[in-house]
Motif scaffolding. Sequence first.
Motif, PDB file in Angstrom:
ATOM      1  N   LEU A 118       0.955  -1.095  -0.092  1.00  0.00           N
ATOM      2  CA  LEU A 118       0.074   0.016   0.015  1.00  0.00           C
ATOM      3  C   LEU A 118       0.818   1.057   0.053  1.00  0.00           C
ATOM      4  CD1 LEU A 118      -2.750  -1.261   2.805  1.00  0.00           C
ATOM      5  CD2 LEU A 118      -2.733  -1.430   0.171  1.00  0.00           C
ATOM      6  N   ALA A 119       1.230   1.756  -1.286  1.00  0.00           N
ATOM      7  CA  ALA A 119       2.341   2.837  -1.417  1.00  0.00           C
ATOM      8  C   ALA A 119       2.120   4.077  -0.540  1.00  0.00           C
ATOM      9  CB  ALA A 119       2.451   2.922  -2.720  1.00  0.00           C
ATOM     10  N   ASP A 120       0.991   4.626  -0.491  1.00  0.00           N
ATOM     11  CA  ASP A 120       0.776   5.801   0.225  1.00  0.00           C
ATOM     12  C   ASP A 120       0.372   5.555   1.506  1.00  0.00           C
ATOM     13  OD1 ASP A 120      -1.478   4.560  -0.657  1.00  0.00           O
ATOM     14  OD2 ASP A 120      -2.610   6.416  -1.239  1.00  0.00           O
ATOM     15  N   LEU A 121       0.542   4.332   1.936  1.00  0.00           N
ATOM     16  CA  LEU A 121       0.487   3.977   3.490  1.00  0.00           C
ATOM     17  C   LEU A 121       1.859   3.352   4.047  1.00  0.00           C
ATOM     18  CD1 LEU A 121      -3.162   2.525   4.049  1.00  0.00           C
ATOM     19  CD2 LEU A 121      -2.111   5.112   4.323  1.00  0.00           C
ATOM     20  N   ASP A 122       2.879   3.075   2.905  1.00  0.00           N
ATOM     21  CA  ASP A 122       4.105   2.371   3.173  1.00  0.00           C
ATOM     22  C   ASP A 122       3.841   1.323   4.081  1.00  0.00           C
ATOM     23  OD1 ASP A 122       6.852   2.183   2.928  1.00  0.00           O
ATOM     24  OD2 ASP A 122       7.098   3.040   4.751  1.00  0.00           O
ATOM     25  N   LYS A 123       2.909   0.301   3.686  1.00  0.00           N
ATOM     26  CA  LYS A 123       2.446  -0.866   4.453  1.00  0.00           C
ATOM     27  C   LYS A 123       2.624  -2.099   3.392  1.00  0.00           C
ATOM     28  CE  LYS A 123       1.477   0.808   8.366  1.00  0.00           C
ATOM     29  NZ  LYS A 123       2.384   0.652   9.561  1.00  0.00           N
ATOM     30  N   GLN A 124       3.457  -3.175   3.705  1.00  0.00           N
ATOM     31  CA  GLN A 124       3.414  -4.199   2.776  1.00  0.00           C
ATOM     32  C   GLN A 124       2.645  -5.392   3.561  1.00  0.00           C
ATOM     33  OE1 GLN A 124       7.052  -5.449   0.557  1.00  0.00           O
ATOM     34  NE2 GLN A 124       6.777  -7.463   1.959  1.00  0.00           N
ATOM     35  N   LEU A 125       1.982  -6.140   2.895  1.00  0.00           N
ATOM     36  CA  LEU A 125       1.220  -7.343   3.539  1.00  0.00           C
ATOM     37  C   LEU A 125       0.973  -8.442   2.304  1.00  0.00           C
ATOM     38  CD1 LEU A 125      -2.553  -6.192   3.488  1.00  0.00           C
ATOM     39  CD2 LEU A 125      -0.690  -4.506   3.035  1.00  0.00           C
ATOM     40  N   ALA A 126       0.566  -9.312   2.879  1.00  0.00           N
ATOM     41  CA  ALA A 126      -0.076 -10.640   1.905  1.00  0.00           C
ATOM     42  C   ALA A 126      -1.426 -10.320   1.556  1.00  0.00           C
ATOM     43  CB  ALA A 126       0.179 -11.972   2.597  1.00  0.00           C
ATOM     44  N   ALA A 127      -1.691 -10.782   0.237  1.00  0.00           N
ATOM     45  CA  ALA A 127      -3.067 -10.369  -0.299  1.00  0.00           C
ATOM     46  C   ALA A 127      -3.715 -11.440  -0.961  1.00  0.00           C
ATOM     47  CB  ALA A 127      -3.169  -8.981  -1.085  1.00  0.00           C
ATOM     48  N   LYS A 128      -4.988 -11.867  -1.045  1.00  0.00           N
ATOM     49  CA  LYS A 128      -5.594 -12.906  -1.597  1.00  0.00           C
ATOM     50  C   LYS A 128      -6.111 -12.264  -2.781  1.00  0.00           C
ATOM     51  CE  LYS A 128      -9.132 -16.409  -1.514  1.00  0.00           C
ATOM     52  NZ  LYS A 128     -10.112 -17.239  -0.661  1.00  0.00           N
ATOM     53  N   LEU A 129      -5.935 -12.909  -4.045  1.00  0.00           N
ATOM     54  CA  LEU A 129      -6.366 -12.215  -5.405  1.00  0.00           C
ATOM     55  C   LEU A 129      -7.768 -13.128  -5.616  1.00  0.00           C
ATOM     56  CD1 LEU A 129      -3.466 -11.415  -5.391  1.00  0.00           C
ATOM     57  CD2 LEU A 129      -3.745 -11.708  -7.746  1.00  0.00           C
ATOM     58  N   ASP A 130      -9.002 -12.422  -5.658  1.00  0.00           N
ATOM     59  CA  ASP A 130     -10.256 -13.192  -5.589  1.00  0.00           C
ATOM     60  C   ASP A 130     -10.898 -12.577  -7.030  1.00  0.00           C
ATOM     61  OD1 ASP A 130     -12.871 -14.199  -5.444  1.00  0.00           O
ATOM     62  OD2 ASP A 130     -12.789 -13.668  -3.273  1.00  0.00           O
ATOM     63  N   THR A 131     -10.937 -13.555  -8.117  1.00  0.00           N
ATOM     64  CA  THR A 131     -11.697 -13.199  -9.193  1.00  0.00           C
ATOM     65  C   THR A 131     -13.327 -13.218  -8.871  1.00  0.00           C
ATOM     66  OG1 THR A 131     -11.721 -15.317 -10.072  1.00  0.00           O
ATOM     67  CG2 THR A 131      -9.867 -14.047 -10.657  1.00  0.00           C
TER      68      THR A 131
END
Length: 178
Positions: free
Chosen positions: A35-48
């Motif tokens: 999350l570039a503007d929050l400077d937070k890296q996290l794991a995400a799930k991609l859900d079509t």
Amino acid sequence: MRRTFSIAFSFLFCFASQSFALEKTIYGLNEYALLADLDKQLAAKLDTGAKTSSLSAHDIQRFSREGETWVRFRLGLEGADDSVIERPLSRISKIKRRAGDIDPEENKTYTARPVIELQLCLGQAQRTIEVNLTDRSAFQYPLLIGSEALKQFEALVDPSLKYAAGKPDCAPDAPSGE
């Protein structure tokens, strides 16, 4: 003659489909996201299967600033500081409730959620996406990336892969691809 035409058309269609697919980026079922503007890296799930992306948040409040509606919240991430984040409200999304989640007295088949825009980096691609804010603490991934955002990333999702794009590596001044 008709059969020759249909064979040629089929060949051209398959070739065009393959070249179209080559322009897409293949992502796994799970990816690291920044999350570039929050400077937070996290794991995400991609859900079509989900249209809208969702970010885990708590203490969500709408308020007015200079005649505009804004949202104030805290990130619902493990290990995140307790700082308050404020962003302009983009819109309110109506998320369908599951049959077991519908309160018969309330008679609503949806949940209204505030939506904000955030800069998201996946691999080397950065886009401005919409995310709705909700408590995702019961889920394994604090960020769910839905089909609208996946379209912006020109993504193909291979559910047999995980973290195919690697760690986010977007230059601070990288074009957002909007």
